[in-house]
Design an enzyme around this catalytic site. Structure first.
Site, PDB file in Angstrom:
ATOM      1  N   SER A  34       0.633  -1.422   0.022  1.00  0.00           N
ATOM      2  CA  SER A  34       0.209  -0.421  -0.026  1.00  0.00           C
ATOM      3  C   SER A  34       0.510   1.247  -0.263  1.00  0.00           C
ATOM      4  O   SER A  34       0.715   2.503  -0.206  1.00  0.00           O
ATOM      5  CB  SER A  34      -0.996  -0.676   0.832  1.00  0.00           C
ATOM      6  OG  SER A  34      -0.321   0.372   2.151  1.00  0.00           O
TER       7      SER A  34
ATOM      8  N   LYS B 165       1.067   3.742   7.360  1.00  0.00           N
ATOM      9  CA  LYS B 165       0.191   5.339   6.160  1.00  0.00           C
ATOM     10  C   LYS B 165       0.754   6.245   6.557  1.00  0.00           C
ATOM     11  O   LYS B 165       1.135   6.861   7.880  1.00  0.00           O
ATOM     12  CB  LYS B 165      -1.156   5.072   6.275  1.00  0.00           C
ATOM     13  CG  LYS B 165      -1.934   3.322   6.189  1.00  0.00           C
ATOM     14  CD  LYS B 165      -2.184   3.411   4.611  1.00  0.00           C
ATOM     15  CE  LYS B 165      -2.853   2.179   4.744  1.00  0.00           C
ATOM     16  NZ  LYS B 165      -1.952   1.162   5.039  1.00  0.00           N
TER      17      LYS B 165
END
Length: 238
Positions: free
Chosen positions: A159, A197
């Site tokens: 990701s 993230k």
């Protein structure tokens, strides 16, 4: 070591079995731990079973058996607190400590390397259940870890590929509980899931943003996300 939610669930099951003679239902466990869905209970039960604290018995309703309690619950023993232990994804257990292999930008002086703990794996993808566990140690150049406490995490997932972070990389994290918008952080969600993230703010909410268009940005209330550290370096093995 158990996370807070895992410990709470184990003790709730233990106390209910002492009182009623049978384990609580999944609905009762969900309400007791104030979780939004039973899927969180399933993950906690699986984690406790993998760590040898409970056992699921086949072909029986409410088929749970408590095998043992945390060592800190033994008579005369007080819980031991580590100086620093982030909540991260379970890593590769049983591996021997080994130095980092492969090139590390800006460092050719192996003798000056500093050892830091690898605290398991971090999901660069969909968050997975978090635990607290040191797997081994690696050596990193001292200029990468100037100021504060540091630890390393092995990246699992894709990701963050557009930020140059790939599956199998090792990220170096500085311990921190706050972050500025745009910084890449280790975020603990609902005390049980950890992910790597980019940190953003959306009004009063917190956004955890992937660096891959295949993944959606996830939005949470500020009380649901805790920053566990900030990315300061990366090691890649070839």
């Amino acid at each position: 070591m158990l996370t807070r939610k895992q410990h709470e669930l184990l003790m709730f099951i233990h106390e209910r079995m002492k009182e009623a003679g049978i384990p609580p239902s999944f609905d009762e466990m969900k309400e007791a731990l104030d979780l939004a869905s039973k899927s969180g209970i399933h993950r906690l039960i699986t984690a406790l079973e993998e760590r040898g604290f409970i056992r699921r018995l086949p072909n029986r309703a409410r088929a749970l058996e408590v095998l043992r309690l945390p060592d800190s619950m033994a008579p005369g023993l007080a819980p031991q607190r580590a100086k620093f232990s982030p909540s991260v994804i379970e890593g590769s257990l049983g591996r021997r400590p080994e130095p980092a292999r492969g090139p590390v930008a800006g460092n050719d002086d192996v003798g000056s390397a500093v050892s830091i703990p690898v605290m398991g794996r971090i999901a660069a993808g969909v968050p997975i259940e978090a635990i607290q566990h040191k797997t081994h140690s690696i050596s990193v150049p001292p200029e990468m870890i100037m100021g504060g406490e540091h630890y390393a995490l092995e990246v699992k997932g894709d990701s963050m590929i557009e930020a140059g972070i790939f599956d199998g990389d090792t990220v170096i994290i500085r311990n921190a509980n706050t972050a500025n918008p745009g910084e890449i952080v280790v975020a603990l969600v609902d005390e049980e899931e950890a992910t790597l993230k980019r940190f953003r703010r959306k009004g009063a909410s917190i956004a955890l943003e992937a660096a891959n268009p295949a993944y959606e940005t996830r939005i949470f209330g500020p009380d649901r996300v805790k920053v566990q550290g900030k990315l300061v370096g990366l090691i890649r093995r070839y």
